[in-house]
Design an enzyme around this catalytic site. Sequence first.
Site, PDB file in Angstrom:
ATOM      1  NE  ARG A 108     -10.679 -16.619  83.215  1.00  0.00           N
ATOM      2  CZ  ARG A 108     -10.927 -15.437  83.770  1.00  0.00           C
ATOM      3  NH1 ARG A 108     -12.150 -14.940  83.765  1.00  0.00           N
ATOM      4  NH2 ARG A 108      -9.963 -14.725  84.283  1.00  0.00           N
ATOM      5  CE  LYS A 141       7.677 -22.510 101.648  1.00  0.00           C
ATOM      6  NZ  LYS A 141       7.419 -21.867 102.959  1.00  0.00           N
ATOM      7  CE  LYS A 173      15.760 -25.875 103.556  1.00  0.00           C
ATOM      8  NZ  LYS A 173      14.297 -25.849 103.376  1.00  0.00           N
ATOM      9  CD  GLU A 202      16.632 -23.790 107.373  1.00  0.00           C
ATOM     10  OE1 GLU A 202      16.128 -23.476 106.289  1.00  0.00           O
ATOM     11  OE2 GLU A 202      16.219 -24.708 108.098  1.00  0.00           O
ATOM     12  CG  ASP A 223      14.072 -21.563 109.689  1.00  0.00           C
ATOM     13  OD1 ASP A 223      13.255 -20.875 109.039  1.00  0.00           O
ATOM     14  OD2 ASP A 223      13.811 -22.697 110.120  1.00  0.00           O
TER      15      ASP A 223
END
Length: 287
Positions: A108, A141, A173, A202, A223
């Site tokens: 597994r 992420k 940012k 950004e 963005d």
Amino acid sequence: MTRGYTTPVTEISEKDFEALVTLALEEDLPAGDITTDSLFGSDEICTASLLAKEEGVLCGLAVIPCLIRKTKANVKWIPALSDGAALSKGTIIGTLEGSLVNVLKMERILLNFIQYLSGIATNASKVTKEFPNLLILDTRKTLPGYRKLAKYAVYTGGGANHRLNLSEMAMLKDNHVAKAGSIQSAVQIVRNANPGKKIELEIDGLSQLNEAITSNPDIILLDNFSDSDTEKAITLIKEKSPKIRIECSGGITPEKLKFLSKFQDIGVSMGYLTHTVKFLDISLDIK
């Protein structure tokens, strides 16, 4: 196109995943496998084929020798393919030969790593093949501890790596710009403090574009721009400062990718590559 803003993750070594393998073993076998240990003898042997059950891109095989070593398994791994191989239903990836008890105990965990990383590589492969003139980038992420593995899987599938971590490259940012007082000040402060490091800026509207170009970051990230504003921004950046790389992000749909694909050498960052992953269907056929 270079497949990475900084040094891409083109390979992995045991130090990149040994702690994860150890954690997986402690999680799955805190006191042995009571089912296997009750039914099978330590002298029983088997041959187990690692088998693809659907189309995809293979990734993560380096984990198998580590898993064998960490469990002190009396098992031999015989690979038939390497990471990056195209899989179809029925493809034999490799074979494990040796102790049946050892194979059952690692089954597994082995599949979890290979299925997960192959799923990411397959995601990246599908997008990059459909839009070959775009630089398809990953993001941060990722699951904690899996960052380097996930980015390696994206690269293996044909995608490109954004920064590996917050230390590799600066990304400014709106909150950073607000602290500095202006876009130009923010870029200059970070550049002075980190000579040689790339800077990405950004912006979220055309009103910021001229100052963004003047500040001369390495990359300008558009963005959540509309299609019309994206086209205006790309045209202006290429006219005024063609050395600045352009990246698009936010709400990237298939339709948006089709629109962006008419531009050459545009980066598109997609958290989807790593945070919305279906395990690739791979099994261990034990005989």
